[in-house]
Scaffold this active site. Structure first.
Site, PDB file in Angstrom:
ATOM      1  N   GLY A  99      -3.221  27.259  20.608  1.00  0.00           N
ATOM      2  CA  GLY A  99      -2.614  28.261  19.757  1.00  0.00           C
ATOM      3  C   GLY A  99      -1.147  28.049  19.460  1.00  0.00           C
ATOM      4  O   GLY A  99      -0.451  27.245  20.087  1.00  0.00           O
ATOM      5  N   HIS A 157      -3.323 -11.730 -25.266  1.00  0.00           N
ATOM      6  CA  HIS A 157      -4.762 -11.566 -25.037  1.00  0.00           C
ATOM      7  C   HIS A 157      -5.225 -12.278 -23.770  1.00  0.00           C
ATOM      8  O   HIS A 157      -4.944 -13.457 -23.571  1.00  0.00           O
ATOM      9  CB  HIS A 157      -5.595 -12.149 -26.202  1.00  0.00           C
ATOM     10  CG  HIS A 157      -5.057 -11.879 -27.552  1.00  0.00           C
ATOM     11  ND1 HIS A 157      -5.277 -10.698 -28.225  1.00  0.00           N
ATOM     12  CD2 HIS A 157      -4.299 -12.643 -28.379  1.00  0.00           C
ATOM     13  CE1 HIS A 157      -4.685 -10.748 -29.401  1.00  0.00           C
ATOM     14  NE2 HIS A 157      -4.085 -11.914 -29.520  1.00  0.00           N
ATOM     15  N   TYR A 183      -2.135 -20.438  -7.121  1.00  0.00           N
ATOM     16  CA  TYR A 183      -2.533 -20.367  -5.708  1.00  0.00           C
ATOM     17  C   TYR A 183      -3.429 -21.551  -5.368  1.00  0.00           C
ATOM     18  O   TYR A 183      -4.428 -21.804  -6.046  1.00  0.00           O
ATOM     19  CB  TYR A 183      -3.275 -19.051  -5.466  1.00  0.00           C
ATOM     20  CG  TYR A 183      -3.680 -18.800  -4.040  1.00  0.00           C
ATOM     21  CD1 TYR A 183      -2.752 -18.876  -3.007  1.00  0.00           C
ATOM     22  CD2 TYR A 183      -4.994 -18.472  -3.727  1.00  0.00           C
ATOM     23  CE1 TYR A 183      -3.129 -18.624  -1.698  1.00  0.00           C
ATOM     24  CE2 TYR A 183      -5.379 -18.212  -2.422  1.00  0.00           C
ATOM     25  CZ  TYR A 183      -4.446 -18.294  -1.408  1.00  0.00           C
ATOM     26  OH  TYR A 183      -4.822 -18.046  -0.112  1.00  0.00           O
TER      27      TYR A 183
END
Length: 462
Positions: free
Chosen positions: A85, A369, A393
């Site tokens: 409480g 695009h 990468y």
């Protein structure tokens, strides 16, 4: 201004059972910030000398997520081992606070009480033993009710679950749970608390009746806006509070001259600064800190996070932009993703289905695009054809690509990094570039077209 003998206790230990979630309630975010962080930010402006946050359920997660290093005033974390409480929670803190110190008690799931309201509450405390923040609500369901005697003095608080008669149900004045009292008084009152049988908890609100019966004075005040005392006990409460927060932020932005075409379909999860004649279409989300220059137009369903946008920029629908700087008169989108570390110089153009990461795109350069550009320095007046990919990468490391001014790259080309392409280079469509290219060269690597005579395509037999 900081008061030497004034501390705050924020109660944030509860499980939040009605949220039906593994995430602590105080770590739900409104406006891009944890509820508990909102409250701490407000309390920091009140003038307290220290803040104690009582944690319990998943306290380690709360401590990890809440940034307290940014504050000049110390924030201490106090563990409530057994969740017995609010009365017990405050008792856990009081041994760390001197007897003569004033104590402000707040709740981590009531995040938007303003520092001005708390300062007023502190002023009222100088006239009494307990200053309480209350509110009068048309529908007080779920709140503890303020019980007054015939003279108008506060005598107790009845929790909603403990209401037993119609007279108590008719009470519209409710307790927010927020109050200020002297530490030594709190210690005395709390020492006499008993648990409530229904929940086996010590209710902090019971000290009001104890204080009144002992002859202590109790004064109350109401906030200017009941939004300040709205709490979160359920997902429904959270959604309502978030909606009200967004409505208030939108009204502030509209008042400052920003055009938001539909306030109900705009979400601010951080901070936004803007120039004049800025237009924002529906379903736009702003996260982190975003700065928009003059005459910026943002199309429908865009997400901007931690981004700076210069004057006269147009961002077309369904673009997602993070940690990016966009230069004067540039055009972005639709369906563009700009990832962290991207910089578009003035009058550049990034078009349909393009992804860019950690790349500088020079003045008047275009990539219109179906392209991916990563870890690149791209010069001015460069044209990058549809379907061009920078292969940055190698499976272990990222590598850089440098492209000079006035380069033309044909459609469906691949640039295998690390690579440098000099000024005024022309690269034919479909070329895979694996070596550096000197200035003014024209290169092409695809095989020559040829015909196969008398060849017949196989067909399925029917």
């Amino acid at each position: 201004m900081s008061y030497i003998n004034f501390s705050a206790i924020i109660l944030a230990a509860g499980r939040g059972n009605r949220m039906l979630s593994d995430t602590p309630k105080v770590l739900y975010q409104i406006g891009g910030k944890f509820m508990l962080q909102h409250l701490i930010d407000s309390v920091m402006q009140v003038g307290v000398s220290s803040i104690y946050v009582v944690h319990g359920y998943k306290g380690e997660m709360i401590i990890k997520e809440i940034n307290t290093n940014q504050y000049k005033i110390p924030v201490y974390w106090i563990l409530q081992h057994d969740l017995t409480g609010t009365g017990d929670a405050v008792q856990r803190v009081l041994p760390f606070i001197s007897d003569d110190e004033e104590v402000l008690v707040l709740y981590g799931d009531v995040p938007f009480v303003s520092y001005k309201t708390l300062q007023r509450l502190h002023v009222i405390k100088s006239q009494c033993d307990i200053s309480m923040l209350t509110a009068t609500l048309p529908n007080p369901k779920g709140y503890g009710r303020i019980v007054r005697n015939q003279e108008g003095s506060v005598v107790s608080i009845i929790e909603h679950d403990d209401i037993i008669n119609d007279d108590q149900k008719k009470i519209k004045e409710v307790s927010t749970g927020i109050f200020i009292a002297i530490s030594n008084h709190l210690k005395c009152w709390l020492s006499t608390l008993t648990t409530h049988k229904s929940k086996n908890e010590f209710y902090l609100t019971d000290i009001i009746q104890i204080a009144h019966q002992s002859g202590y004075s109790i004064h109350t005040m109401c906030p200017d806006d009941t939004f300040e005392i709205m709490g979160v006990n359920s997902k429904s409460d959270f959604v309502d509070l978030d909606k009200q927060y967004q409505q208030r932020k939108v009204q502030c932005l509209l008042s400052s001259g920003l055009m938001i075409i539909d306030p109900n379909r705009f979400d601010l999860r951080g901070t936004l600064v803007h120039g004049k004649d800025v237009y924002i279409d529906i379903n736009v989300i702003i996260e982190g800190h975003v700065s928009l220059g003059n005459r910026v137009k943002i199309g429908a369903s865009c997400i901007l996070k931690d981004t700076i946008v210069a004057d006269d920029v147009e961002i077309y629908p369904f673009s997602i932009i993070e940690n990016t700087t966009i230069g004067f008169q540039s055009k972005v989108g639709p369906f563009v993703r700009l990832r962290p570390g991207t910089e578009l110089k003035e009058k550049s153009h990034v078009g349909n289905f393009v992804e860019i990461k950690n790349t500088r795109l020079g003045e008047q350069s275009k990539v219109k695009h179906l392209s991916y550009l990563g870890d690149a320095e791209i010069g001015n007046q460069v044209n990058i054809g549809a379907g061009t990919i920078i292969c940055n990468y190698d499976g272990m490391m990222k590598h850089q690509t440098i492209i000079g001014d006035d380069v033309f790259i044909g459609a469906d080309s691949q640039l295998v990094a690390p690579i440098t392409i000099g000024k005024n280079v022309t690269i034919g469509a479909g070329t895979t570039v694996t070596r550096d290219v000197a200035a003014n060269e024209t290169i092409i690597s695809r095989i020559r077209q040829f015909s196969i005579l008398n060849w017949k395509r196989l067909k399925n037999k029917k």
